[in-house]
Design a protein around this motif. Structure first.
Motif, PDB file in Angstrom:
ATOM      1  N   LYS A   1      56.095   8.326   9.712  1.00  0.00           N
ATOM      2  CA  LYS A   1      54.792   8.101   9.084  1.00  0.00           C
ATOM      3  C   LYS A   1      53.976   7.085   9.871  1.00  0.00           C
ATOM      4  N   ARG A   2      54.629   6.002  10.328  1.00  0.00           N
ATOM      5  CA  ARG A   2      53.922   5.001  11.128  1.00  0.00           C
ATOM      6  C   ARG A   2      53.420   5.599  12.429  1.00  0.00           C
ATOM      7  N   LEU A   3      54.262   6.397  13.077  1.00  0.00           N
ATOM      8  CA  LEU A   3      53.882   7.019  14.337  1.00  0.00           C
ATOM      9  C   LEU A   3      52.693   7.960  14.139  1.00  0.00           C
ATOM     10  N   LYS A   4      52.691   8.718  13.066  1.00  0.00           N
ATOM     11  CA  LYS A   4      51.576   9.620  12.791  1.00  0.00           C
ATOM     12  C   LYS A   4      50.285   8.843  12.570  1.00  0.00           C
ATOM     13  N   ARG A   5      50.356   7.700  11.863  1.00  0.00           N
ATOM     14  CA  ARG A   5      49.159   6.881  11.668  1.00  0.00           C
ATOM     15  C   ARG A   5      48.640   6.350  13.002  1.00  0.00           C
ATOM     16  N   ILE A   6      49.548   5.907  13.863  1.00  0.00           N
ATOM     17  CA  ILE A   6      49.156   5.391  15.175  1.00  0.00           C
ATOM     18  C   ILE A   6      48.530   6.500  16.020  1.00  0.00           C
TER      19      ILE A   6
ATOM     20  N   ASP B   1      43.847   9.205  18.395  1.00  0.00           N
ATOM     21  CA  ASP B   1      42.997  10.396  18.482  1.00  0.00           C
ATOM     22  C   ASP B   1      41.555  10.063  18.118  1.00  0.00           C
ATOM     23  N   LEU B   2      41.371   9.248  17.076  1.00  0.00           N
ATOM     24  CA  LEU B   2      40.016   8.844  16.683  1.00  0.00           C
ATOM     25  C   LEU B   2      39.338   8.042  17.792  1.00  0.00           C
TER      26      LEU B   2
ATOM     27  N   ALA C   1      40.072   8.049  21.038  1.00  0.00           N
ATOM     28  CA  ALA C   1      39.826   8.927  22.184  1.00  0.00           C
ATOM     29  C   ALA C   1      38.614   9.814  21.922  1.00  0.00           C
ATOM     30  N   GLY C   2      38.495  10.322  20.710  1.00  0.00           N
ATOM     31  CA  GLY C   2      37.337  11.143  20.359  1.00  0.00           C
ATOM     32  C   GLY C   2      36.048  10.355  20.407  1.00  0.00           C
ATOM     33  N   HIS C   3      36.094   9.122  19.908  1.00  0.00           N
ATOM     34  CA  HIS C   3      34.909   8.268  19.909  1.00  0.00           C
ATOM     35  C   HIS C   3      34.469   7.949  21.336  1.00  0.00           C
ATOM     36  N   LEU C   4      35.439   7.722  22.212  1.00  0.00           N
ATOM     37  CA  LEU C   4      35.142   7.388  23.602  1.00  0.00           C
ATOM     38  C   LEU C   4      34.977   8.635  24.476  1.00  0.00           C
ATOM     39  N   ASP C   5      35.109   9.815  23.861  1.00  0.00           N
ATOM     40  CA  ASP C   5      35.031  11.093  24.558  1.00  0.00           C
ATOM     41  C   ASP C   5      36.029  11.172  25.711  1.00  0.00           C
TER      42      ASP C   5
END
Length: 96
Positions: A31-36, A41-42, A44-48
């Motif tokens: 669960k911790r790994l999935k949150r990280i 991902d967020l 990386a998406g924000h920074l394109d």
């Protein structure tokens, strides 16, 4: 004879408790790994920022061809993701 059976039962119970404890710990770590990963991902998406992975290019091609089940299988092979995570990722690829 009875003492051996009791000792064997005690060992089996101890082993069972250790396995259950290990699974609970692994579940928490997962669960911790999935949150990280989600946070990364967020970001990386924000920074394109895109990670180039040839295996994911093949997954994207399968999605474009409408071969969703094969895409999910390939995604799991490439990333080691579980079925649900792979399905969600492939669905996101199809929505682009």
């Amino acid at each position: 004879m009875v003492v051996d059976a009791i000792a064997l039962s005690a060992v089996a119970l101890a082993l069972l408790a250790a396995v259950i404890g290990s699974e609970a710990r692994l579940s928490r770590l997962d669960k911790r790994l999935k949150r990280i990963e989600h946070k990364l991902d967020l970001l990386a998406g924000h920074l394109d920022v895109r990670a180039d992975d040839p295996g994911l290019d093949e997954v994207a091609a399968l999605v474009r061809d409408g071969r969703t089940i094969e895409a999910i299988k390939k995604y799991r092979d490439v990333t080691g993701a579980g079925l649900r995570e792979a399905k969600e990722a492939v669905e996101r690829m199809g929505a682009r």
